[in-house]
Design a protein around this motif. Structure first.
Motif, mmCIF file in Angstrom:
data_model
loop_
_atom_site.group_PDB
_atom_site.id
_atom_site.type_symbol
_atom_site.label_atom_id
_atom_site.label_comp_id
_atom_site.label_asym_id
_atom_site.label_seq_id
_atom_site.Cartn_x
_atom_site.Cartn_y
_atom_site.Cartn_z
ATOM 1 N N HIS A 60 0.830 -1.203 0.000
ATOM 2 C CA HIS A 60 0.000 0.000 0.000
ATOM 3 C C HIS A 60 0.868 1.258 0.000
ATOM 4 N N ALA A 61 1.870 1.258 0.880
ATOM 5 C CA ALA A 61 2.759 2.418 0.985
ATOM 6 C C ALA A 61 3.566 2.624 -0.294
ATOM 7 N N TRP A 62 3.944 1.510 -0.918
ATOM 8 C CA TRP A 62 4.724 1.616 -2.152
ATOM 9 C C TRP A 62 3.893 2.280 -3.266
ATOM 10 N N ILE A 63 2.646 1.838 -3.415
ATOM 11 C CA ILE A 63 1.779 2.427 -4.455
ATOM 12 C C ILE A 63 1.457 3.878 -4.112
ATOM 13 N N LEU A 107 0.414 5.433 -13.023
ATOM 14 C CA LEU A 107 -0.668 6.006 -13.837
ATOM 15 C C LEU A 107 -0.258 6.093 -15.310
ATOM 16 N N ILE A 108 0.989 6.537 -15.543
ATOM 17 C CA ILE A 108 1.491 6.613 -16.919
ATOM 18 C C ILE A 108 1.559 5.214 -17.518
ATOM 19 N N LEU A 109 2.046 4.248 -16.716
ATOM 20 C CA LEU A 109 2.149 2.862 -17.170
ATOM 21 C C LEU A 109 0.771 2.313 -17.547
ATOM 22 N N ILE A 110 -0.211 2.573 -16.697
ATOM 23 C CA ILE A 110 -1.570 2.091 -16.961
ATOM 24 C C ILE A 110 -2.090 2.671 -18.271
ATOM 25 N N TYR A 111 -1.895 3.967 -18.462
ATOM 26 C CA TYR A 111 -2.345 4.611 -19.694
ATOM 27 C C TYR A 111 -1.667 3.982 -20.914
ATOM 28 N N ALA A 148 -10.473 1.901 -14.135
ATOM 29 C CA ALA A 148 -10.565 1.186 -12.858
ATOM 30 C C ALA A 148 -9.192 1.078 -12.203
ATOM 31 N N ALA A 149 -8.181 0.733 -13.002
ATOM 32 C CA ALA A 149 -6.819 0.613 -12.473
ATOM 33 C C ALA A 149 -6.310 1.965 -11.970
ATOM 34 N N ALA A 150 -6.517 2.994 -12.778
ATOM 35 C CA ALA A 150 -6.055 4.334 -12.405
ATOM 36 C C ALA A 150 -6.759 4.823 -11.141
ATOM 37 N N LEU A 151 -8.053 4.557 -11.069
ATOM 38 C CA LEU A 151 -8.848 4.975 -9.905
ATOM 39 C C LEU A 151 -8.340 4.283 -8.634
ATOM 40 N N ALA A 152 -8.015 3.007 -8.760
ATOM 41 C CA ALA A 152 -7.485 2.267 -7.609
ATOM 42 C C ALA A 152 -6.188 2.908 -7.125
ATOM 43 N N VAL A 153 -5.313 3.255 -8.083
ATOM 44 C CA VAL A 153 -4.038 3.890 -7.718
ATOM 45 C C VAL A 153 -4.287 5.230 -7.022
ATOM 46 N N VAL A 154 -5.193 6.022 -7.579
ATOM 47 C CA VAL A 154 -5.502 7.345 -7.002
ATOM 48 C C VAL A 154 -6.073 7.184 -5.588
ATOM 49 N N LEU A 155 -6.970 6.215 -5.414
ATOM 50 C CA LEU A 155 -7.560 5.972 -4.097
ATOM 51 C C LEU A 155 -6.493 5.580 -3.081
ATOM 52 N N ILE A 156 -5.597 4.680 -3.505
ATOM 53 C CA ILE A 156 -4.522 4.244 -2.615
ATOM 54 C C ILE A 156 -3.621 5.427 -2.254
ATOM 55 N N ALA A 157 -3.310 6.250 -3.266
ATOM 56 C CA ALA A 157 -2.386 7.366 -3.050
ATOM 57 C C ALA A 157 -2.978 8.456 -2.165
ATOM 58 N N THR A 158 -4.287 8.599 -2.184
ATOM 59 C CA THR A 158 -4.913 9.688 -1.433
ATOM 60 C C THR A 158 -5.498 9.219 -0.102
ATOM 61 N N GLU A 159 -5.445 7.916 0.149
ATOM 62 C CA GLU A 159 -6.111 7.343 1.314
ATOM 63 C C GLU A 159 -5.469 7.747 2.642
ATOM 64 N N SER A 160 -4.142 7.512 2.717
ATOM 65 C CA SER A 160 -3.489 7.704 4.021
ATOM 66 C C SER A 160 -3.277 9.182 4.342
ATOM 67 N N TRP A 203 -5.565 -6.785 -8.913
ATOM 68 C CA TRP A 203 -4.607 -6.634 -7.824
ATOM 69 C C TRP A 203 -4.641 -5.214 -7.249
ATOM 70 N N LEU A 204 -4.681 -4.208 -8.127
ATOM 71 C CA LEU A 204 -4.734 -2.812 -7.667
ATOM 72 C C LEU A 204 -6.020 -2.536 -6.896
ATOM 73 N N ILE A 205 -7.127 -3.070 -7.395
ATOM 74 C CA ILE A 205 -8.407 -2.879 -6.703
ATOM 75 C C ILE A 205 -8.374 -3.570 -5.338
ATOM 76 N N ALA A 206 -7.740 -4.748 -5.300
ATOM 77 C CA ALA A 206 -7.625 -5.468 -4.027
ATOM 78 C C ALA A 206 -6.849 -4.649 -3.004
ATOM 79 N N VAL A 207 -5.745 -4.035 -3.443
ATOM 80 C CA VAL A 207 -4.951 -3.193 -2.534
ATOM 81 C C VAL A 207 -5.783 -1.993 -2.082
ATOM 82 N N ALA A 208 -6.539 -1.408 -3.014
ATOM 83 C CA ALA A 208 -7.354 -0.232 -2.687
ATOM 84 C C ALA A 208 -8.491 -0.587 -1.735
ATOM 85 N N THR A 209 -8.967 -1.844 -1.805
ATOM 86 C CA THR A 209 -10.111 -2.250 -0.993
ATOM 87 C C THR A 209 -9.734 -2.517 0.463
#
Lengths: 126, 136
Positions: free
Chosen positions: A56-59, A69-73, A114-126, B48-54
């Motif tokens: 989580h911290a790494w992402i 994000l660039i990679l996903i795009y 979906a992938a980008a959103l997951a990254v953004v959520l992880i990055a803004t969560e903590s 995998w990314l969604i799993a980490v986000a969840t």
């Protein structure tokens, strides 16, 4: 009965008019993906036995999130173009070809977002 | 798109039924196969990314899937596909730049790509197993 000359008929059908655009986009994303994927493989190796907090911290780390994000795009764009070529080459039933093209385009955008959103959520969560 | 009567029953290049199988066309087919495999592999990345986000629960489940033997088999396939497609992709880019079309060079770079992808796959898996705790 056809009233148009073969030439006019061909002109009317036209090409996709996106040949160069497709080609160029595929190459650009390919060039971008070389360092991106090497970085990604290296990173994943480092995360193989990491626990949740570490991953989580790494992402969430801004540089990693940005590069991800660039990679996903780039990856989804490149994959979409590649799948499009495969469909064009092997699917010769026009309606099926069209359906698959639409499916690939929609799926690429949905999955990419979906992938980008997951990254953004992880990055803004903590 | 040509008219139906023109495109009907026309032989398709590269005439596979009389084509002599060789390294160049094999690599070309594998490039396409690995590209397709990698496209399918993006599904795992998204999952995998969604799993980490969840949260930790979902993440643990995802890790269990990935570390199961079918998961590991897929990961091995994707590792090879990634390096093959990357290596052969660079080969493609060199052709775009106009380099490497001579038959000798073509075969040499082809074998180089095979060697590169096998070695890189091995190195990656060795690294993942040998130094699991390298700081991210």
């Amino acid at each position: 009965m056809k009233f148009r000359t073969p030439l006019s008929h061909a002109r009317g059908l036209g090409s996709a008019k996106e040949g160069t655009g497709h080609w160029w986009a595929q190459r650009l994303t390919a060039i971008a993906l070389v360092p991106l994927m090497l970085w990604f493989a290296w990173s994943i190796i480092g995360l193989t036995s990491a626990d949740y907090a570490t991953v989580h911290a790494w992402i969430a780390q801004p540089t990693n999130a940005g590069v991800l994000l660039i990679l996903i795009y780039a990856a989804f764009y490149h994959s979409m173009l590649g799948l499009q070529v495969i469909i064009e080459d092997y699917v010769h039933v026009r309606w099926m070809e069209l359906m698959l093209m639409i499916l690939v385009r929609f799926a690429s955008i949905i999955l990419g977002v979906a992938a980008a959103l997951a990254v953004v959520l992880i990055a803004t969560e903590s | 798109m040509s008219s139906p009567e023109a495109s009907h029953e026309r032989p398709l290049s590269p005439h596979l039924q009389i084509y002599r199988w060789q390294i160049t066309n094999t690599l070309s087919i594998v490039h396409r196969l690995t590209g397709f495999a990698l496209s399918a592999g993006t599904l795992l990345l998204v999952y995998w990314l969604i799993a980490v986000a969840t949260g930790p629960g979902r993440f643990a489940y995802a890790q269990a899937l990935i570390t199961s033997w079918p998961g590991q088999l897929l990961m091995l396939g994707w590792t090879f596909s990634l390096f093959y497609h990357l290596g052969n992709g660079i080969r493609h880019l060199s052709w775009d730049a106009g380099w490497g079309f001579e038959l000798k060079t073509l075969r040499a770079t082809g074998w180089l790509v095979v060697l590169f992808s096998l070695i890189m796959t091995g190195v990656c898996w060795w690294l993942a197993g040998a130094i699991p705790g390298i700081a991210p």
